[in-house]
Scaffold this motif. Structure first.
Motif, mmCIF file in Angstrom:
data_model
loop_
_atom_site.group_PDB
_atom_site.id
_atom_site.type_symbol
_atom_site.label_atom_id
_atom_site.label_comp_id
_atom_site.label_asym_id
_atom_site.label_seq_id
_atom_site.Cartn_x
_atom_site.Cartn_y
_atom_site.Cartn_z
ATOM 1 N N VAL A 15 0.839 -1.206 0.000
ATOM 2 C CA VAL A 15 0.000 0.000 0.000
ATOM 3 C C VAL A 15 0.870 1.250 0.000
ATOM 4 N N LEU A 16 1.807 1.326 0.921
ATOM 5 C CA LEU A 16 2.633 2.525 1.064
ATOM 6 C C LEU A 16 3.636 2.657 -0.080
ATOM 7 N N GLY A 17 4.223 1.527 -0.486
ATOM 8 C CA GLY A 17 5.188 1.582 -1.583
ATOM 9 C C GLY A 17 4.563 2.039 -2.884
ATOM 10 N N SER A 18 3.356 1.562 -3.173
ATOM 11 C CA SER A 18 2.678 1.983 -4.401
ATOM 12 C C SER A 18 2.232 3.435 -4.313
ATOM 13 N N ALA A 19 1.810 3.874 -3.116
ATOM 14 C CA ALA A 19 1.401 5.274 -2.955
ATOM 15 C C ALA A 19 2.563 6.211 -3.258
ATOM 16 N N ALA A 20 3.752 5.874 -2.754
ATOM 17 C CA ALA A 20 4.920 6.711 -3.022
ATOM 18 C C ALA A 20 5.348 6.628 -4.480
ATOM 19 N N ALA A 21 5.179 5.452 -5.093
ATOM 20 C CA ALA A 21 5.604 5.271 -6.484
ATOM 21 C C ALA A 21 4.734 6.039 -7.466
ATOM 22 N N ILE A 22 3.506 6.388 -7.080
ATOM 23 C CA ILE A 22 2.666 7.203 -7.967
ATOM 24 C C ILE A 22 3.360 8.520 -8.286
ATOM 25 N N GLY A 23 3.933 9.137 -7.266
ATOM 26 C CA GLY A 23 4.647 10.399 -7.475
ATOM 27 C C GLY A 23 5.828 10.237 -8.408
ATOM 28 N N ALA A 24 6.590 9.146 -8.226
ATOM 29 C CA ALA A 24 7.719 8.892 -9.123
ATOM 30 C C ALA A 24 7.232 8.703 -10.554
ATOM 31 N N GLY A 25 6.115 8.000 -10.715
ATOM 32 C CA GLY A 25 5.564 7.802 -12.052
ATOM 33 C C GLY A 25 5.144 9.105 -12.700
ATOM 34 N N LEU A 26 4.563 10.006 -11.926
ATOM 35 C CA LEU A 26 4.166 11.307 -12.475
ATOM 36 C C LEU A 26 5.390 12.088 -12.961
ATOM 37 N N GLU A 27 6.484 12.004 -12.231
ATOM 38 C CA GLU A 27 7.699 12.698 -12.660
ATOM 39 C C GLU A 27 8.247 12.085 -13.944
ATOM 40 N N VAL A 28 8.151 10.763 -14.086
ATOM 41 C CA VAL A 28 8.565 10.121 -15.335
ATOM 42 C C VAL A 28 7.704 10.623 -16.492
ATOM 43 N N ALA A 29 6.398 10.736 -16.248
ATOM 44 C CA ALA A 29 5.495 11.234 -17.295
ATOM 45 C C ALA A 29 5.852 12.658 -17.693
ATOM 46 N N VAL A 30 6.221 13.472 -16.736
ATOM 47 C CA VAL A 30 6.625 14.850 -17.022
ATOM 48 C C VAL A 30 7.900 14.863 -17.862
#
Length: 396
Positions: free
Chosen positions: A293-308
């Motif tokens: 739960v926590l690892g995926s929640a934090a990884a969402i932010g990393a994914g958004l930066e990759v998209a940017v």
């Protein structure tokens, strides 16, 4: 209010130099997170941000396997360090001077661990990270030994088992870091298994008196910190759009990411989980599953930066790959929250299917390429709306 209850709140009260550390009541009224616990959590903001940055760099450079593998290992170290301190505090927070000093020492250990994340990620050198863990473990072991002095019988045995287990496992990590790099392939999995086994071993005959409402609040606060990484990523998207004169490309990503975070918050905090935590078995399984739960929640932010970075042509990854970096952790968060957190309060099959179906729609949005993030945000928002509607129908 009892003496422990008042000193646990820790607001507007003179801290006593030294008290006898005894267990707190698991049914204590008005139990809440203390300012010291909030400061402790703040140290993890730095550490998680470092782990997320290395994940972004690896995925953006076209090496997702290395990035995800390193992230899973580093995040486990961060998560497990937080878990160890949180559950001890729920049972034995006496808020005197030695307790506060020990907690501050553990904060220093977290920051040392954070400093070692780049080396661990890039070079596979875990020396600094293990030193950070050693600092935390020395302080936490001292806390458990102190708790054993204030207890008798089975409770004292539990505290001593915790102290002994921590020492043995930490010795294993120190030995492993001194051995050649090839030893990590053989030693990593057994040591992680040993880490996870310590609580089960220690509490086999008697559970520590953790507080259900306090534990649920602490996990909720840590979830908010993880989602905060995604909010920071949406800010990065807007700033990059201004700098690159590409607001038209990045505003949809920022908006979609923000909706995803809002939906994730709503989904997680829609149930009174403290009512479910009535036994050690339930609580341990729930707490362990929060790694996902926590690892995926934090990884969402990393994914958004990759998209940017992909939208501004700074990443060696396709639009579909960048979209997947957002949709995968989002879907994983939704499914894991349903599996270990929300499903215990669902009333019928329709309510049970909301989050899994919502996760499927989020993953399906990956096919939209550049528009995947805003579409995933719409799917997450629709999931929340469906959950609200079904819940209202069921209550009616």
């Amino acid at each position: 209010m009892t003496e422990h209850s008042s000193q646990g709140v820790g607001r507007g009260r003179v801290v006593r130099p030294l008290v006898r550390m005894t267990s707190r009541r698991p049914d204590e009224a008005h139990r809440a997170a203390t300012p010291l616990e909030l400061l402790f959590d703040l140290c993890f903001v730095v550490a998680v941000a470092r782990a997320g940055a290395r994940l972004v760099h690896a995925v953006a450079e076209g090496d997702p396997a290395h990035g995800v593998g390193g992230y899973l290992l580093v995040f486990f170290a961060l998560w497990w360090a937080w878990v160890n301190v949180t559950w001890f505090a729920s049972a034995y927070d006496c808020d005197d001077v030695p307790y506060r000093v020990a907690t501050l020492v553990q904060m220093a250990g977290v920051l040392v661990l954070a400093a070692g994340i780049p080396e661990a990620f890039d070079e596979g050198d875990y020396t600094v990270a293990v030193v950070g863990y050693l600092i935390m473990r020395v302080a936490l072991t001292a806390q458990w030994l102190r708790a054993s002095r204030g207890e008798t019988g089975a409770a004292r045995t539990t505290a001593l088992r915790y102290a002994g287990g921590l020492v043995l496992v930490q010795l294993g990590w120190v030995v492993l870091v001194l051995l050649p790099d090839a030893a990590w392939l053989w030693g990593l999995a057994p040591l992680i298994a040993a880490e996870l086994a310590v609580p089960a071993f220690a509490e086999h005959s008697r559970r520590t008196p953790w507080h259900p409402h306090h534990i649920s609040e602490r996990y909720g606060l840590f979830t908010i910190i993880m989602l905060g990484e995604s909010i920071a990523a949406t800010s990065v998207a807007v700033q990059a759009g201004l700098d690159e004169h590409a607001l038209g490309d990045l505003l949809p990503i920022a908006a979609g990411g923000l909706v995803i975070v809002f939906a994730a918050f709503w989904i997680y905090f829609s149930v009174p989980i403290h009512e479910y935590l009535v036994s050690s078995r339930q609580a341990f399984l729930w707490g362990y599953a929060h790694y996902v739960v926590l690892g995926s929640a934090a990884a969402i932010g990393a994914g958004l930066e990759v998209a940017v970075e992909q939208a501004t042509h700074h990443a060696h990854v396709s639009a579909t790959g960048a979209a997947f970096a957002v949709t995968l952790p989002t879907a994983l968060f939704m499914v894991s929250v349903w599996a270990v957190h929300a499903r215990h309060f669902k009333r019928d099959i329709a309510e049970h299917l909301v989050l899994p179906c919502g996760a499927f729609l989020v993953l399906l949005a990956t096919l939209a390429g550049h528009w995947a993030v805003p579409l995933a945000g719409l799917a997450a928002a629709a999931t929340v709306a469906a959950g609200i509607a079904l819940g209202a129908r069921s209550r009616g």
